[in-house]
Scaffold this motif. Structure first.
Motif, mmCIF file in Angstrom:
data_model
loop_
_atom_site.group_PDB
_atom_site.id
_atom_site.type_symbol
_atom_site.label_atom_id
_atom_site.label_comp_id
_atom_site.label_asym_id
_atom_site.label_seq_id
_atom_site.Cartn_x
_atom_site.Cartn_y
_atom_site.Cartn_z
ATOM 1 N N LEU A 383 0.854 -1.198 0.000
ATOM 2 C CA LEU A 383 0.000 0.000 0.000
ATOM 3 C C LEU A 383 0.885 1.242 0.000
ATOM 4 O O LEU A 383 1.960 1.233 0.605
ATOM 5 C CB LEU A 383 -0.880 0.020 1.253
ATOM 6 C CG LEU A 383 -1.894 -1.110 1.408
ATOM 7 C CD1 LEU A 383 -2.499 -1.082 2.812
ATOM 8 C CD2 LEU A 383 -2.998 -0.994 0.368
ATOM 9 N N CYS A 384 0.412 2.304 -0.645
ATOM 10 C CA CYS A 384 1.186 3.549 -0.659
ATOM 11 C C CYS A 384 1.386 4.045 0.778
ATOM 12 O O CYS A 384 0.479 3.898 1.605
ATOM 13 C CB CYS A 384 0.437 4.654 -1.392
ATOM 14 S SG CYS A 384 -0.001 4.266 -3.073
ATOM 15 N N PRO A 385 2.534 4.680 1.065
ATOM 16 C CA PRO A 385 2.656 5.339 2.373
ATOM 17 C C PRO A 385 1.558 6.411 2.464
ATOM 18 O O PRO A 385 1.336 7.150 1.511
ATOM 19 C CB PRO A 385 4.044 5.990 2.313
ATOM 20 C CG PRO A 385 4.753 5.335 1.179
ATOM 21 C CD PRO A 385 3.713 4.850 0.214
ATOM 22 N N GLY A 386 0.854 6.441 3.573
ATOM 23 C CA GLY A 386 -0.223 7.436 3.733
ATOM 24 C C GLY A 386 -1.566 6.959 3.207
ATOM 25 O O GLY A 386 -2.553 7.699 3.287
ATOM 26 N N CYS A 387 -1.624 5.740 2.692
ATOM 27 C CA CYS A 387 -2.898 5.199 2.193
ATOM 28 C C CYS A 387 -3.901 5.096 3.348
ATOM 29 O O CYS A 387 -3.557 4.611 4.429
ATOM 30 C CB CYS A 387 -2.649 3.811 1.586
ATOM 31 S SG CYS A 387 -4.177 2.974 1.148
ATOM 32 N N PRO A 388 -5.153 5.493 3.140
ATOM 33 C CA PRO A 388 -6.128 5.392 4.237
ATOM 34 C C PRO A 388 -6.365 3.955 4.706
ATOM 35 O O PRO A 388 -6.837 3.733 5.813
ATOM 36 C CB PRO A 388 -7.395 6.000 3.635
ATOM 37 C CG PRO A 388 -7.189 6.047 2.162
ATOM 38 C CD PRO A 388 -5.718 6.113 1.934
ATOM 39 N N GLY A 412 -8.551 -5.181 -5.719
ATOM 40 C CA GLY A 412 -8.421 -3.756 -5.415
ATOM 41 C C GLY A 412 -7.132 -3.597 -4.626
ATOM 42 O O GLY A 412 -6.485 -4.597 -4.280
ATOM 43 N N CYS A 413 -6.769 -2.350 -4.297
ATOM 44 C CA CYS A 413 -5.518 -2.162 -3.541
ATOM 45 C C CYS A 413 -5.533 -2.965 -2.240
ATOM 46 O O CYS A 413 -4.498 -3.395 -1.754
ATOM 47 C CB CYS A 413 -5.319 -0.683 -3.223
ATOM 48 S SG CYS A 413 -5.041 0.321 -4.693
ATOM 49 N N TYR A 414 -6.737 -3.128 -1.677
ATOM 50 C CA TYR A 414 -6.842 -3.818 -0.380
ATOM 51 C C TYR A 414 -6.514 -5.301 -0.470
ATOM 52 O O TYR A 414 -6.442 -5.980 0.551
ATOM 53 C CB TYR A 414 -8.234 -3.599 0.232
ATOM 54 C CG TYR A 414 -9.362 -3.926 -0.711
ATOM 55 C CD1 TYR A 414 -9.751 -3.012 -1.686
ATOM 56 C CD2 TYR A 414 -10.032 -5.142 -0.655
ATOM 57 C CE1 TYR A 414 -10.773 -3.303 -2.575
ATOM 58 C CE2 TYR A 414 -11.047 -5.429 -1.531
ATOM 59 C CZ TYR A 414 -11.413 -4.504 -2.497
ATOM 60 O OH TYR A 414 -12.423 -4.799 -3.379
ATOM 61 N N GLU A 483 -14.536 2.798 0.962
ATOM 62 C CA GLU A 483 -14.947 3.838 0.018
ATOM 63 C C GLU A 483 -13.824 4.869 -0.126
ATOM 64 O O GLU A 483 -13.765 5.853 0.607
ATOM 65 C CB GLU A 483 -16.243 4.513 0.495
ATOM 66 C CG GLU A 483 -16.786 5.417 -0.582
ATOM 67 C CD GLU A 483 -18.092 6.103 -0.206
ATOM 68 O OE1 GLU A 483 -18.619 5.876 0.888
ATOM 69 O OE2 GLU A 483 -18.568 6.880 -1.035
ATOM 70 N N ASN A 484 -12.945 4.615 -1.090
ATOM 71 C CA ASN A 484 -11.845 5.574 -1.317
ATOM 72 C C ASN A 484 -12.172 6.524 -2.470
ATOM 73 O O ASN A 484 -11.333 7.256 -2.957
ATOM 74 C CB ASN A 484 -10.510 4.863 -1.527
ATOM 75 C CG ASN A 484 -10.512 4.017 -2.772
ATOM 76 O OD1 ASN A 484 -11.496 3.969 -3.506
ATOM 77 N ND2 ASN A 484 -9.414 3.333 -3.018
ATOM 78 N N GLN A 485 -13.410 6.446 -2.945
ATOM 79 C CA GLN A 485 -13.985 7.401 -3.903
ATOM 80 C C GLN A 485 -13.414 7.321 -5.307
ATOM 81 O O GLN A 485 -13.540 8.239 -6.097
ATOM 82 C CB GLN A 485 -13.878 8.834 -3.358
ATOM 83 C CG GLN A 485 -14.540 8.947 -1.999
ATOM 84 C CD GLN A 485 -14.536 10.345 -1.440
ATOM 85 O OE1 GLN A 485 -13.850 11.215 -1.947
ATOM 86 N NE2 GLN A 485 -15.292 10.570 -0.382
ATOM 87 N N PRO A 551 -10.808 9.334 1.088
ATOM 88 C CA PRO A 551 -10.332 9.255 -0.301
ATOM 89 C C PRO A 551 -8.911 8.729 -0.427
ATOM 90 O O PRO A 551 -8.084 8.950 0.460
ATOM 91 C CB PRO A 551 -10.402 10.711 -0.784
ATOM 92 C CG PRO A 551 -10.916 11.519 0.327
ATOM 93 C CD PRO A 551 -11.074 10.680 1.538
ATOM 94 N N CYS A 552 -8.663 8.042 -1.506
ATOM 95 C CA CYS A 552 -7.310 7.586 -1.864
ATOM 96 C C CYS A 552 -6.419 8.818 -1.980
ATOM 97 O O CYS A 552 -6.807 9.811 -2.601
ATOM 98 C CB CYS A 552 -7.403 6.851 -3.208
ATOM 99 S SG CYS A 552 -5.856 6.709 -4.082
ATOM 100 N N ILE A 553 -5.233 8.750 -1.375
ATOM 101 C CA ILE A 553 -4.378 9.964 -1.388
ATOM 102 C C ILE A 553 -3.880 10.294 -2.797
ATOM 103 O O ILE A 553 -3.489 11.417 -3.061
ATOM 104 C CB ILE A 553 -3.166 9.850 -0.434
ATOM 105 C CG1 ILE A 553 -2.357 8.590 -0.744
ATOM 106 C CG2 ILE A 553 -3.582 9.922 1.019
ATOM 107 C CD1 ILE A 553 -0.945 8.685 -0.269
ATOM 108 N N GLN A 554 -3.919 9.330 -3.687
ATOM 109 C CA GLN A 554 -3.423 9.606 -5.041
ATOM 110 C C GLN A 554 -4.380 10.537 -5.798
ATOM 111 O O GLN A 554 -3.982 11.163 -6.768
ATOM 112 C CB GLN A 554 -3.253 8.293 -5.825
ATOM 113 C CG GLN A 554 -2.276 7.323 -5.194
ATOM 114 C CD GLN A 554 -0.850 7.852 -5.179
ATOM 115 O OE1 GLN A 554 -0.523 8.819 -5.851
ATOM 116 N NE2 GLN A 554 0.000 7.222 -4.376
#
Ligand code: SF4
Length: 557
Positions: A383-388, A412-414, A483-485, A551-554
């Motif tokens: 997962l990205c650093p800072g990912c919710p 999904g990313c999860y 729900e990362n939108q 939301p996804c930080i990206q």
């Protein structure tokens, strides 16, 4: 982006295979495009999405909620006379198969091309390493297989022509290396009116569009007759040709797609001159052409990625014209993972008894055992650093004993919850399946606690029917909707609930409408509330849902 709309015939522009497909569709005058994002096909939708935001582009584009819906939208557009393109990755073909098979029976009104991108080696795929050729050929849909971006463009145009001529949808099958390869592509004229002819008209014709018995059986007969006519077309098609036509050699090679380029490289590397039959028209196969090629040989090497589809077909055809032919394929080439130039070079060297100059480096078996010189450390995705989602992991680890709870994952990313650092994934399958499987586990083993994760895009894609089933058939998993939108993993494409969509659909409204009584929407920054809700909902007798909204930080980048 402007370059893809350039109208300077003869100019070469550098395009990705997927972008070249877009250009081919534009040159063919496509009116209607639908897709669900899936890598390695994602750039097709992304490019059309960007085009659709450009006022000079008048064609219609949509990200549909799943591949079945995307195809069905395409079928409706085709039935109304529009030139239609539908794009998806390999698993999308499985999702839409129910609609594809009858569509091949009815045939098209507006020419229709379906792009399916396979992902050998699973670079961006989780659930399986699928070879879509078998599935597509079982549906009797004609299939073209390009080798490079120039062919991606040219074959897309050709596919529209075949679709128009034979009134049948046509598929283009690519693989990761073709879809993600870049090269200068010679462009042709864009039609002046092409994309502007958006308005279609549905003309009632039940004999054509309604697949009901007994008519459906007539349709199948008509389809099989059509396939034989397309086979004759395929025999003459310049997409199937002999490279190095040498008639006095007793061995030869048959290849398609990216494998053909690897074969050419291998022949150069090994300084060999062998006849190669390159097949661009994959289904229906040009059987006469193949028979003519193999009847003069003692042995043929079949170079293809994944399953031995061509190998079996060539074995079958050899029985009629050359029953002593040695058909060699998967004896020398792997059935798993994508082919690489060195693997093909090694196989061609073995097939021809040619000595390799740098055997240890090229021999994949030796290389795996440490005999090769190239050693690149394996890195796990994360997962990205800072990912919710890190906040989700943190709350769950504090709320439960993760060894005692079953965790259901999906696409999904999860799905990275399955990596050793997190270790929260006990099953993983296709999109929408985490909830469906959770229901089955809870019915079978009701004393065990279970948390099923589903992303927001996945929920819209295929999670809703499974949630309805848990309510209807009464089981009590805890479902966490992340729900990362956005549709993060495939490149941040919007979904029906994304904030960028005017009047977007609210997931909580759907969850309530499905009959779920225990529902909470949580910002995972509020860890205490999150932890308490997980503990509380795991004790419920009915299905419960937590919507984790962050939301996804990206998106913000
Ligand atoms: S892309 Fe977004 S959702 Fe995916 S891991 Fe990165 S931050 Fe998380």
């Amino acid at each position: 982006m402007e370059e893809i709309l350039l109208n300077r015939p003869g100019k070469k522009i550098i395009l990705l295979g997927n972008e070249a497909i877009v250009r081919g569709a534009l040159e063919a005058g496509v009116n209607f495009v639908s897709t669900y994002p899936g890598t390695p096909a994602s750039e097709i939708g992304n490019t059309f999405f960007k085009l659709s935001q450009n006022k000079s582009y008048k064609g219609y584009f949509e990200f549909s909620t799943n591949e079945k819906v995307a195809l069905e939208a395409g079928i409706g557009a085709s039935f109304s006379g529009l030139k239609t393109l539908v794009a998806m990755k390999s698993f999308g073909l499985n999702v839409c198969l129910d609609s594809l098979i009858p569509f091949v029976y009815t045939g098209v009104k507006g020419p229709t091309v379906i792009i399916v991108a396979d992902d050998p080696s699973c670079h961006s795929s989780a659930q399986s390493e699928q070879d879509s050729r078998f599935i597509a050929s079982a549906a009797h849909i004609p299939i073209l297989e390009p080798s490079d971006p120039q062919e991606c463009k040219d074959f897309t145009k050709l596919a529209f022509q075949i679709s128009e001529k034979f009134k049948i949808p046509v598929m283009i099958r690519t693989t990761t290396r073709v879809a993600h390869q870049k090269m200068p592509v010679k462009i042709e004229k864009l039609p002046e009116k092409g994309a502007k002819l958006l308005k279609g008209r549905f003309v009632k014709d039940p004999k054509k569009f309604v697949t009901l018995p007994p008519r459906v059986l007539e349709m199948k007969k008509e389809l099989l007759e059509k396939i034989e006519k397309i086979r004759e077309f395929s025999e003459k098609s310049p997409t199937n040709y002999e490279f190095n036509r040498i008639t006095n050699k007793k061995i030869g090679i048959i290849a398609s797609g990216i494998s053909y380029l690897y074969v050419k490289e291998a022949l150069k590397e090994l300084d060999l001159n062998l006849p190669v039959l390159r097949l661009g028209f994959f289904y229906p196969l040009p059987e006469k052409k193949i028979k003519n090629f193999i009847k003069r040989l003692d042995a043929v090497l079949i170079v293809e990625e994944l399953e031995p589809y061509l190998e079996r077909e060539v074995e079958r055809l050899a029985k009629a014209v050359n029953c002593k032919l040695g058909v060699i394929g998967k004896k020398l080439l792997p059935e798993t993972g994508e082919l690489k130039p060195e693997i093909v070079t090694f196989a061609v060297a073995k097939f021809t008894n040619k000595k390799l100059k740098i055997e240890n480096l090229l021999n994949p078996a030796l290389s795996q055992k440490g005999g090769g010189k190239l050693k690149i450390p394996r890195r796990m995705p994360r997962l990205c650093p800072g990912c919710p989602y890190w906040l989700v992991v943190s709350a769950i680890k504090k709320a439960v004993d993760t060894k005692k709870v079953i965790f259901g994952g999906e696409i999904g990313c999860y799905m990275l919850f399955g990596t050793p650092a997190v270790n929260m994934q006990d099953y993983l399958s296709c999109m929408g399946s985490s909830v469906g499987i959770a229901h089955g586990v809870k019915k079978a083993a009701d004393k065990q606690k279970l948390i099923a994760f589903v992303g927001d895009s996945s929920f819209f894609h295929a999670g809703i029917p499974a949630l309805i089933n848990t309510v209807f058939n009464k089981s009590n998993p805890l479902i966490i909707i992340l729900e990362n939108q956005t549709t993060a993993m495939t490149g941040l494409q919007p979904h029906p609930g994304a904030p960028s969509i005017p009047n977007g659909i609210k997931i909580e409204n759907i969850v309530r409408a499905c009959g779920v009584k225990h529902l909470k929407i949580i910002d995972p920054v509020n860890q205490e509330e999150f932890i308490e809700t997980i503990k509380e909902f795991l004790e419920k007798k009915e299905v419960s849902v937590i919507i984790v909204c962050k939301p996804c930080i990206q998106i913000k980048k």
